[in-house]
Design an enzyme around this catalytic site. Structure first.
Site, mmCIF file in Angstrom:
data_model
loop_
_atom_site.group_PDB
_atom_site.id
_atom_site.type_symbol
_atom_site.label_atom_id
_atom_site.label_comp_id
_atom_site.label_asym_id
_atom_site.label_seq_id
_atom_site.Cartn_x
_atom_site.Cartn_y
_atom_site.Cartn_z
ATOM 1 N N GLU A 59 41.032 54.127 9.590
ATOM 2 C CA GLU A 59 40.738 52.706 9.531
ATOM 3 C C GLU A 59 40.316 52.218 10.913
ATOM 4 O O GLU A 59 41.153 52.036 11.791
ATOM 5 C CB GLU A 59 41.963 51.920 9.054
ATOM 6 C CG GLU A 59 41.609 50.486 8.723
ATOM 7 C CD GLU A 59 42.632 49.496 9.161
ATOM 8 O OE1 GLU A 59 43.477 49.835 10.015
ATOM 9 O OE2 GLU A 59 42.579 48.363 8.682
ATOM 10 N N ASP A 111 46.238 54.410 9.011
ATOM 11 C CA ASP A 111 46.293 52.975 9.266
ATOM 12 C C ASP A 111 46.103 52.690 10.761
ATOM 13 O O ASP A 111 46.598 53.428 11.613
ATOM 14 C CB ASP A 111 47.670 52.470 8.814
ATOM 15 C CG ASP A 111 47.858 50.993 9.025
ATOM 16 O OD1 ASP A 111 47.175 50.211 8.348
ATOM 17 O OD2 ASP A 111 48.695 50.615 9.879
HETATM 18 C C1 LM2 Z 1 46.542 47.557 9.225
HETATM 19 N N1 LM2 Z 1 45.551 48.249 9.558
HETATM 20 O O1 LM2 Z 1 45.225 48.472 10.804
HETATM 21 C C2 LM2 Z 1 46.836 47.260 7.822
HETATM 22 O O2 LM2 Z 1 45.738 47.576 6.977
HETATM 23 C C3 LM2 Z 1 47.248 45.819 7.762
HETATM 24 O O3 LM2 Z 1 47.470 45.424 6.432
HETATM 25 C C4 LM2 Z 1 48.504 45.648 8.613
HETATM 26 O O4 LM2 Z 1 48.865 44.264 8.735
HETATM 27 C C5 LM2 Z 1 48.275 46.103 10.044
HETATM 28 N N2 LM2 Z 1 47.284 47.067 10.226
HETATM 29 C C6 LM2 Z 1 49.564 46.705 10.574
HETATM 30 O O5 LM2 Z 1 49.827 47.929 9.948
HETATM 31 C C7 LM2 Z 1 49.844 43.807 7.802
HETATM 32 C C8 LM2 Z 1 49.712 42.312 7.611
HETATM 33 C C9 LM2 Z 1 50.333 41.521 8.748
HETATM 34 C C10 LM2 Z 1 51.757 41.975 8.984
HETATM 35 C C11 LM2 Z 1 51.686 43.459 9.338
HETATM 36 C C12 LM2 Z 1 53.045 44.067 9.627
HETATM 37 O O6 LM2 Z 1 48.332 41.964 7.474
HETATM 38 O O7 LM2 Z 1 50.354 40.132 8.371
HETATM 39 O O8 LM2 Z 1 52.324 41.266 10.051
HETATM 40 O O9 LM2 Z 1 51.137 44.196 8.213
HETATM 41 O O10 LM2 Z 1 53.900 43.945 8.525
HETATM 42 C C13 LM2 Z 1 53.547 40.552 9.755
HETATM 43 C C14 LM2 Z 1 53.394 39.074 10.026
HETATM 44 C C15 LM2 Z 1 53.122 38.864 11.532
HETATM 45 C C16 LM2 Z 1 54.265 39.466 12.351
HETATM 46 C C17 LM2 Z 1 54.403 40.956 11.973
HETATM 47 C C18 LM2 Z 1 55.558 41.618 12.677
HETATM 48 O O11 LM2 Z 1 52.305 38.571 9.255
HETATM 49 O O12 LM2 Z 1 53.026 37.482 11.795
HETATM 50 O O13 LM2 Z 1 53.909 39.405 13.742
HETATM 51 O O14 LM2 Z 1 54.610 41.083 10.549
HETATM 52 O O15 LM2 Z 1 56.785 41.030 12.331
HETATM 53 C C19 LM2 Z 1 54.792 38.640 14.551
#
Ligand code: LM2
Length: 453
Positions: free
Chosen positions: A213, A187
């Site tokens: 990735e 990731d």
């Molecule tokens: C990836 N690849 O590089 C993953 O495929 C992707 O799905 C991940 O994002 C990202 N990198 C981090 O591993 C997801 C999702 C985000 C989410 C993060 C962390 O798309 O929306 O972020 O995982 O759980 C969320 C909130 C964001 C916040 C963060 C931290 O949406 O607003 O940031 O958690 O609390 C303040």
């Protein structure tokens, strides 16, 4: 040491996004093995922050194999069951960062944590503080330093250049190898220098299939090609370009799809129509919501000899952040296909085309045909043939030159071949290698050597 997917053999990956371990295990036995999938990719297995959003899995708080998807014992048993069914296991490994919660808390398995303190694992000194943008977050993807030293959406960014962090990450991956896994999807690889990944992989106890990735961005300094020395790399242009072709251009353009379009070398490219991120965040790509056209795009991917294909398997969602069906404690429920779960990997067209991919592995393309617009056809030399008609009208009574041995073949787009019978139409190839058939609008016919009556 890392290696890419082995030559020959079954290479198609099913990405059972957010499935729990018992459900993955039973799917390997009932469907993935019998249909010829070579690998299953599973969602991150380590302890994560609490919550019902799917993305809690991308916020590690420890490397205990205990998550909403199951316990360490369930994970181990899933790996054993899948391998017994002939399906290897690839784990989505989150090694670029830890959690991103501004306030600490208690993880799924009970470990307490603060944003930059994970007791017994990492302390404040193990993270990057890039000193930019006021909050250390990545803003500018045209700046290599920033992408690799600032924080991706506030996630505590591991100092992957440090010997301690490297050894801790390798210990996590080696623990998974000890549980029998076959490979890793790394990731957020773009957010780690390729040399840091190479160093971590050099510490693995045995070889593993690696896919990184690295999201292609036009004009960005960090390029997917930098990572091919470590293993395969996701080719994000593939699904974007294919969606554009299906939605608004011409299938005829696909005759040199892949390297001819500037994509990664075929031996290093990991390809997919959509993944869990692009189906949510990239409006352009085709997804389960596109139904028949999505199936046709997957059929093309599985028929076309470029890269290693992954078939996405989704749960149904309307809200981007919503997690999979789960109980009151956010524990993921067992999968019920077609009820809250889309199970694209089971759609007959997609599942049967996995057999086409396996039967034609190692052969090239010949006998390309197109009508200049939305009707294409090609052979996988000596082993298979497909024609896709994405016109709005049927194409009836046309003859196709396949170069295949004469015989009666199951049309695996409309029928399933098993126990030497075909549940759908049979295509007869004559002594000169031709067949004649009708292809409805937005439909296809595919035949191959392993589904010959
Ligand atoms: C990836 N690849 O590089 C993953 O495929 C992707 O799905 C991940 O994002 C990202 N990198 C981090 O591993 C997801 C999702 C985000 C989410 C993060 C962390 O798309 O929306 O972020 O995982 O759980 C969320 C909130 C964001 C916040 C963060 C931290 O949406 O607003 O940031 O958690 O609390 C303040």
């Amino acid at each position: 040491p890392a290696v890419a997917a082995p030559a020959g053999g079954k290479k198609v990956i099913a990405n059972l996004f957010e499935w729990n371990w018992p459900s993955v295990a039973s799917e390997c036995t009932s469907t993935l093995g019998p249909k010829g999938y070579g690998y299953v990719q599973v969602s991150p297995p380590q302890e994560h922050v609490r919550g019902n959003q799917w993305w809690v899995a991308y916020q590690p708080v420890s490397y205990r194999i205990e998550s909403r998807k199951g316990t360490r014992d369930q994970f181990r048993s899933m790996v054993t069951t899948c391998q017994a069914a002939g399906v290897k296991v690839i784990v989505d490994a989150v090694i670029n960062h830890m959690s991103g919660q501004a306030n600490g808390g208690t993880g799924w398995a009970g470990s307490s944590y603060q944003h930059y303190v994970y007791p017994g694992i990492y302390q404040a000194q193990d993270f990057h503080y890039c000193g930019r943008n006021g909050n250390d977050d990545i803003v500018n993807y045209n700046d290599r330093y920033e992408v690799q030293n600032c924080e991706l959406v506030n996630l505590a960014d591991l100092k992957t250049e440090s010997d301690y962090v490297r050894s801790r990450l390798a210990a996590y991956l080696n623990d998974l190898l000890s549980l029998g896994v076959d490979g890793f999807r790394l990731d957020a690889s773009k957010h780690m220098p390729a040399a840091d990944i190479a160093n971590i992989l050099s510490r693995l106890s045995r070889s593993a299939y690696i896919v990184q990735e690295v999201i292609y961005g036009a004009g960005e300094p960090i390029r997917p090609e930098e990572y091919t020395g470590n293993g395969d790399v996701h080719e994000f242009r593939y699904g974007k370009d294919l969606a554009r072709v299906f939605r608004s251009e011409r299938l005829a353009y696909l005759r040199n799809f892949g390297e001819g379009w500037g994509h990664l070398p075929t031996g290093r490219a990991s390809v997919f129509i959509d993944n869990h991120d692009t189906q949510r965040d990239d409006g352009g790509v085709l997804t389960y919501r596109d139904r028949g056209i999505y199936a046709l795009a997957n059929a093309f991917m599985l028929a076309w000899p470029y890269g290693s294909p992954t078939v996405m398997s989704s749960y149904t969602y309307s809200n981007r952040d919503a997690g999979p069906p789960s109980d009151g404690n956010n524990k993921t429920l067992n999968t019920a296909c077609y009820s809250g779960w889309e199970c694209e990997h089971r759609w007959p067209v997609i599942a049967n085309m996995v057999g086409f991919r396996n039967a034609t592995e190692g052969t090239g393309v010949s006998n390309w045909y197109d009508n200049g617009y939305q009707h294409i056809a090609f052979s996988r030399t000596g082993k298979g043939y497909i024609t896709i008609n994405d016109e709005d009208f049927a194409i009836n009574g046309r003859s196709y030159y396949t170069g295949l041995p004469a015989g009666r073949y199951c049309d695996v787009i409309h029928g399933t071949f098993s126990a030497n019978t075909c549940s759908g139409p049979v295509i007869t190839v004559d002594a000169n290698g031709w067949f004649t058939a009708n292809v409805p609008a937005h439909d296809a016919i595919a035949i191959h050597a392993s589904a010959r009556l």
